[in-house]
Design a protein around this motif. Structure first.
Motif, PDB file in Angstrom:
ATOM      1  N   GLY A  85       0.825  -1.211   0.000  1.00 42.60           N
ATOM      2  CA  GLY A  85       0.000   0.000   0.000  1.00 42.60           C
ATOM      3  C   GLY A  85       0.853   1.252   0.000  1.00 42.60           C
ATOM      4  O   GLY A  85       0.629   2.174  -0.794  1.00 42.60           O
ATOM      5  N   LEU A  86       1.838   1.288   0.885  1.00 41.94           N
ATOM      6  CA  LEU A  86       2.691   2.479   0.982  1.00 41.94           C
ATOM      7  C   LEU A  86       3.595   2.645  -0.240  1.00 41.94           C
ATOM      8  O   LEU A  86       3.785   3.756  -0.731  1.00 41.94           O
ATOM      9  CB  LEU A  86       3.519   2.423   2.260  1.00 41.94           C
ATOM     10  N   VAL A  87       4.148   1.558  -0.741  1.00 40.33           N
ATOM     11  CA  VAL A  87       5.087   1.648  -1.865  1.00 40.33           C
ATOM     12  C   VAL A  87       4.381   1.935  -3.188  1.00 40.33           C
ATOM     13  O   VAL A  87       4.849   2.740  -3.990  1.00 40.33           O
ATOM     14  CB  VAL A  87       5.948   0.369  -1.971  1.00 40.33           C
ATOM     15  N   THR A 108      -7.719   8.935  -7.522  1.00 40.18           N
ATOM     16  CA  THR A 108      -8.769   8.539  -6.583  1.00 40.18           C
ATOM     17  C   THR A 108      -8.745   7.029  -6.385  1.00 40.18           C
ATOM     18  O   THR A 108      -8.822   6.539  -5.248  1.00 40.18           O
ATOM     19  CB  THR A 108     -10.153   9.003  -7.083  1.00 40.18           C
ATOM     20  N   LEU A 109      -8.626   6.276  -7.464  1.00 36.31           N
ATOM     21  CA  LEU A 109      -8.524   4.817  -7.354  1.00 36.31           C
ATOM     22  C   LEU A 109      -7.285   4.411  -6.553  1.00 36.31           C
ATOM     23  O   LEU A 109      -7.337   3.468  -5.755  1.00 36.31           O
ATOM     24  CB  LEU A 109      -8.479   4.169  -8.735  1.00 36.31           C
ATOM     25  N   ASN A 110      -6.197   5.110  -6.754  1.00 32.38           N
ATOM     26  CA  ASN A 110      -4.964   4.814  -6.034  1.00 32.38           C
ATOM     27  C   ASN A 110      -5.162   5.013  -4.527  1.00 32.38           C
ATOM     28  O   ASN A 110      -4.706   4.198  -3.724  1.00 32.38           O
ATOM     29  CB  ASN A 110      -3.826   5.686  -6.564  1.00 32.38           C
ATOM     30  N   GLN A 111      -5.859   6.087  -4.140  1.00 33.05           N
ATOM     31  CA  GLN A 111      -6.144   6.322  -2.726  1.00 33.05           C
ATOM     32  C   GLN A 111      -7.037   5.213  -2.163  1.00 33.05           C
ATOM     33  O   GLN A 111      -6.839   4.763  -1.040  1.00 33.05           O
ATOM     34  CB  GLN A 111      -6.818   7.678  -2.526  1.00 33.05           C
ATOM     35  N   ILE A 112      -8.018   4.791  -2.949  1.00 25.91           N
ATOM     36  CA  ILE A 112      -8.896   3.703  -2.519  1.00 25.91           C
ATOM     37  C   ILE A 112      -8.083   2.423  -2.331  1.00 25.91           C
ATOM     38  O   ILE A 112      -8.300   1.675  -1.371  1.00 25.91           O
ATOM     39  CB  ILE A 112     -10.051   3.506  -3.522  1.00 25.91           C
ATOM     40  N   MET A 115      -6.264   2.626   0.957  1.00 26.52           N
ATOM     41  CA  MET A 115      -7.182   2.368   2.069  1.00 26.52           C
ATOM     42  C   MET A 115      -7.573   0.893   2.140  1.00 26.52           C
ATOM     43  O   MET A 115      -7.683   0.317   3.225  1.00 26.52           O
ATOM     44  CB  MET A 115      -8.430   3.248   1.939  1.00 26.52           C
ATOM     45  N   LYS A 116      -7.765   0.256   0.975  1.00 29.42           N
ATOM     46  CA  LYS A 116      -8.084  -1.172   0.932  1.00 29.42           C
ATOM     47  C   LYS A 116      -6.956  -1.986   1.539  1.00 29.42           C
ATOM     48  O   LYS A 116      -7.182  -2.887   2.346  1.00 29.42           O
ATOM     49  CB  LYS A 116      -8.343  -1.617  -0.521  1.00 29.42           C
ATOM     50  N   ASN A 117      -5.720  -1.669   1.196  1.00 28.99           N
ATOM     51  CA  ASN A 117      -4.577  -2.402   1.735  1.00 28.99           C
ATOM     52  C   ASN A 117      -4.466  -2.244   3.252  1.00 28.99           C
ATOM     53  O   ASN A 117      -4.227  -3.219   3.966  1.00 28.99           O
ATOM     54  CB  ASN A 117      -3.280  -1.952   1.062  1.00 28.99           C
ATOM     55  N   ILE A 118      -4.644  -1.028   3.736  1.00 27.42           N
ATOM     56  CA  ILE A 118      -4.553  -0.782   5.175  1.00 27.42           C
ATOM     57  C   ILE A 118      -5.687  -1.499   5.904  1.00 27.42           C
ATOM     58  O   ILE A 118      -5.491  -2.110   6.957  1.00 27.42           O
ATOM     59  CB  ILE A 118      -4.560   0.734   5.473  1.00 27.42           C
ATOM     60  N   THR A 119      -6.885  -1.472   5.318  1.00 26.89           N
ATOM     61  CA  THR A 119      -8.032  -2.160   5.910  1.00 26.89           C
ATOM     62  C   THR A 119      -7.809  -3.670   5.942  1.00 26.89           C
ATOM     63  O   THR A 119      -8.082  -4.329   6.954  1.00 26.89           O
ATOM     64  CB  THR A 119      -9.315  -1.816   5.137  1.00 26.89           C
ATOM     65  N   LEU A 120      -7.309  -4.233   4.842  1.00 28.61           N
ATOM     66  CA  LEU A 120      -6.997  -5.662   4.824  1.00 28.61           C
ATOM     67  C   LEU A 120      -5.959  -6.009   5.887  1.00 28.61           C
ATOM     68  O   LEU A 120      -6.057  -7.055   6.539  1.00 28.61           O
ATOM     69  CB  LEU A 120      -6.478  -6.085   3.448  1.00 28.61           C
TER      70      LEU A 120
END
Length: 148
Positions: A85-87, A108-112, A115-120
């Motif tokens: 997510g960060l990289v 916008t998709l990149n930000q989503i 957030m998806k990676n952090i949530t997972l």
């Protein structure tokens, strides 16, 4: 833990494994897109890393699915999600020649995706703490202890 909770934990494992099984298989059968992202991030050996990521994702996804080495695998997937997510999803995307409107949509998709990676990662940390539950290979091996 009740049989209802064990069933829900199995459903959660299936849902958490789905993205990595499919993504890993995709990377192994067609690594070009992932290799391009890896090279774009400035990492070396992009094709080799794409195959390694694909293998890791596929195997880790299958381990979560069947509940094998679940706690260790869940910790590894949590770290993988935060790292990727960060990289790959924390910056602004700029593609030469693309219209501003399209770049706004892609960012916008990149930000989503970030957030998806952090949530997972949060879901995998929870799985690492709780364990695989009764309906798992870990339980059959006697290593699926649940703390809740």
């Amino acid at each position: 833990m009740s049989s209802t909770n064990n069933t829900l934990l199995l459903v959660a494992r299936v849902l958490l494994s789905f993205i990595f099984i499919l993504s890993g298989f995709g990377k192994l059968t067609d690594p070009a897109g992932t290799a391009g992202m890896i090279a774009g991030a400035g990492l070396p050996a992009a094709t080799l890393l794409a195959y390694a990521a694909g293998l890791f994702e596929l195997v880790a996804g299958l381990f979560v699915l069947v509940g094998f080495q679940t706690k260790l695998t869940a910790w590894a997937l949590a770290l993988f999600c935060v790292f990727t997510g960060l990289v790959f999803h924390s910056g602004t995307v700029a593609i030469e020649g693309w219209p501003e409107g399209a770049l706004g949509w892609i960012n916008t998709l990149n930000q989503i995706m970030l957030m998806k990676n952090i949530t997972l990662a949060g879901g995998y940390i929870l799985l690492a703490i709780i364990g695989a539950g009764a309906y798992s290979l870990d339980a059959r091996r006697g290593s699926a202890a649940v703390t809740a």
